[in-house]
Write an enzyme that holds these catalytic residues in place. Structure first.
Site, PDB file in Angstrom:
ATOM      1  N   THR A   1      -4.225  -0.204  61.448  1.00 61.44           N
ATOM      2  CA  THR A   1      -5.015   0.491  60.510  1.00 61.44           C
ATOM      3  C   THR A   1      -4.654   2.329  60.693  1.00 61.44           C
ATOM      4  OG1 THR A   1      -6.500  -0.930  60.346  1.00 61.44           O
ATOM      5  CG2 THR A   1      -7.172   1.020  59.725  1.00 61.44           C
TER       6      THR A   1
ATOM      7  N   THR B   1      -6.255  -2.766  65.886  1.00 61.94           N
ATOM      8  CA  THR B   1      -7.358  -3.278  66.916  1.00 61.94           C
ATOM      9  C   THR B   1      -7.183  -4.789  66.776  1.00 61.94           C
ATOM     10  OG1 THR B   1      -8.883  -3.105  65.197  1.00 61.94           O
ATOM     11  CG2 THR B   1      -8.532  -1.205  66.415  1.00 61.94           C
TER      12      THR B   1
ATOM     13  N   THR C   1     -15.871 -18.730  81.042  1.00 62.77           N
ATOM     14  CA  THR C   1     -17.117 -18.939  80.139  1.00 62.77           C
ATOM     15  C   THR C   1     -17.352 -18.465  78.877  1.00 62.77           C
ATOM     16  OG1 THR C   1     -19.286 -18.507  79.980  1.00 62.77           O
ATOM     17  CG2 THR C   1     -18.023 -17.046  81.476  1.00 62.77           C
TER      18      THR C   1
HETATM   19  N1  ASP Z   1      -5.489  -5.531  60.606  1.00 61.72           N
HETATM   20  C1  ASP Z   1      -5.567  -4.308  61.520  1.00 61.72           C
HETATM   21  C2  ASP Z   1      -4.732  -4.509  62.517  1.00 61.72           C
HETATM   22  O1  ASP Z   1      -5.011  -5.144  63.660  1.00 61.72           O
HETATM   23  C3  ASP Z   1      -6.901  -3.819  61.773  1.00 61.72           C
HETATM   24  C4  ASP Z   1      -7.033  -2.545  62.761  1.00 61.72           C
HETATM   25  O2  ASP Z   1      -5.847  -2.080  63.039  1.00 61.72           O
HETATM   26  O3  ASP Z   1      -8.098  -1.952  63.167  1.00 61.72           O
HETATM   27  O4  ASP Z   1      -3.413  -4.240  62.557  1.00 61.72           O
END
Ligand code: ASP
Length: 363
Positions: free
Chosen positions: A30, A106, A294
């Site tokens: 992103t 992310t 876990t």
């Molecule tokens: N879908 C995106 C990715 O992981 C989400 C992000 O970057 O926050 O590339």
């Protein structure tokens, strides 16, 4: 190495009064995207557009080279080949830079960052992953702060000139974590990551506060070693109430399978079905490594605390202590990639290689 673009930020100089040099490895996510005004969907920005949203990059004094992946990818598409590419880039450029920032989506950042923590042994320089929840072009995006602080951390040195955090880390929303302790916890808030079983290594507020007693330093100055062989023949087997024998069997009988992350309940417990223990024992006897993790975010596996986990121990399942699934899975892939001897594999999985778990008594 591919061609890099060079620009400068901040007023940071090293002991020789030279500007610090940071390599920004751009994988996508992103943070690298802008919205198409016609369709409303997100797509990767050009490097020029990206820089126009972060004018600080051009006006300051850490030299930053930009190395974009081609194409930039959503991190849901990242696979072990990309981890090798990231690690190899750090190795190839290691002597030319004081630190590295990896811009990454992310969604799978904790997997990639955990993998790199095992791939890059004896780091003396920072490798900081970051990204953002909102695209760089959005007015209230978290991208600029995450990026600029990550660069500052990658360039940071103490009075003796030693890197403040010579580890693979994730910087996000004011906190710097050991990468192999992190999990993406939130798809909505800016605070996307957490490290449930190990405290933040640094916090960014008005001041950047480093907690040196929590940071690992390459005290003996051992040379960087890379581990780039990965075995993908691993699986995550998540237990749930009502799980059936055919399902477990279909996973444990997967052709070529060598390692299993067994996600259990509470302190490492499993249902007391006889068939489950028999299937696990059979898999262990066939040389498959099974590690108990876990499903709880916080706390540790304690094998033998209850009878239901004692049975797992008797079946030959190993304890993962308080490791994350991301760290355990990537570590398994790397340990299996580099070793054939079952005793060495077991011993490496039971030993923290770079702070990825804490051993708890009786666990
Ligand atoms: N879908 C995106 C990715 O992981 C989400 C992000 O970057 O926050 O590339």
């Amino acid at each position: 190495m591919q061609d890099c673009e060079i620009f400068t930020i901040f007023a940071v100089v090293n002991q020789n009064h030279k500007a610090m040099r940071v390599l920004l490895i751009f994988t996508g996510g992103t943070i690298s995207m802008v919205r198409n005004p016609k369709t409303g969907s997100l797509h990767p920005a050009s490097m020029e557009t990206f820089k126009s949203y972060v004018p600080e990059l051009i006006s300051s004094e850490v030299e930053v080279d930009m190395l974009p992946f081609d194409p930039l990818i959503d991190s849901s598409d990242v696979n072990p080949d990309h981890w090798v590419k990231m690690a190899q880039t750090v190795v190839d450029c290691y002597d030319d830079y004081d630190g590295f920032v990896i811009l990454h989506g992310t969604d799978t950042m904790s997997y990639s960052a955990s993998a790199l923590s095992f791939m890059l042994e004896n780091l003396s320089k920072p490798v900081v992953f970051t990204g953002s929840q909102l695209p760089i072009g959005v007015l209230r995006s978290d991208a600029r702060e995450n990026l600029l602080t990550a660069i500052e951390i990658a360039a940071a040195r103490n009075a003796e000139g030693r890197a403040m955090v010579p580890e693979v880390t994730i910087y996000f929303e004011g906190r710097l974590f050991r990468a192999n302790r992190t999990t993406k916890k939130n798809a909505e808030q800016f605070e996307a990551f957490d490290s449930y079983n190990y405290p933040a290594l640094a916090k960014a507020g008005v001041h950047l506060t480093y907690r040196e007693h929590l940071i690992h330093y390459n005290e003996q100055n051992l040379p960087l070693r890379s581990h780039l062989k990965i075995d993908r023949n691993v699986a995550v087997l998540k237990l749930f109430p009502g799980i059936t024998a055919p399902l477990v069997q279909s996973i444990l009988q997967t052709p070529g399978l060598r390692g299993v992350v067994l996600e259990t309940f509470g302190s490492g417990n499993a249902p007391s079905y006889k068939w489950l223990y028999e299937q696990l024992r059979d898999a262990v006897d066939r040389g498959i490594i099974i590690v108990n993790k876990t499903q709880c975010s916080t706390g540790s596996v304690e094998m033998g605390r209850y009878e239901v986990s004692l049975n797992l121990m008797k079946a030959g399942v190993l304890s993962g202590y308080d490791i994350t699934t991301e760290a355990l899975l990537t570590k398994m892939m790397l340990v299996l990639g580099e070793n054939d001897d079952p005793d060495t594999i077991r011993q490496q999985l039971l030993t923290p290689l770079c702070g990825e778990f804490s051993v708890v008594e009786n666990a």
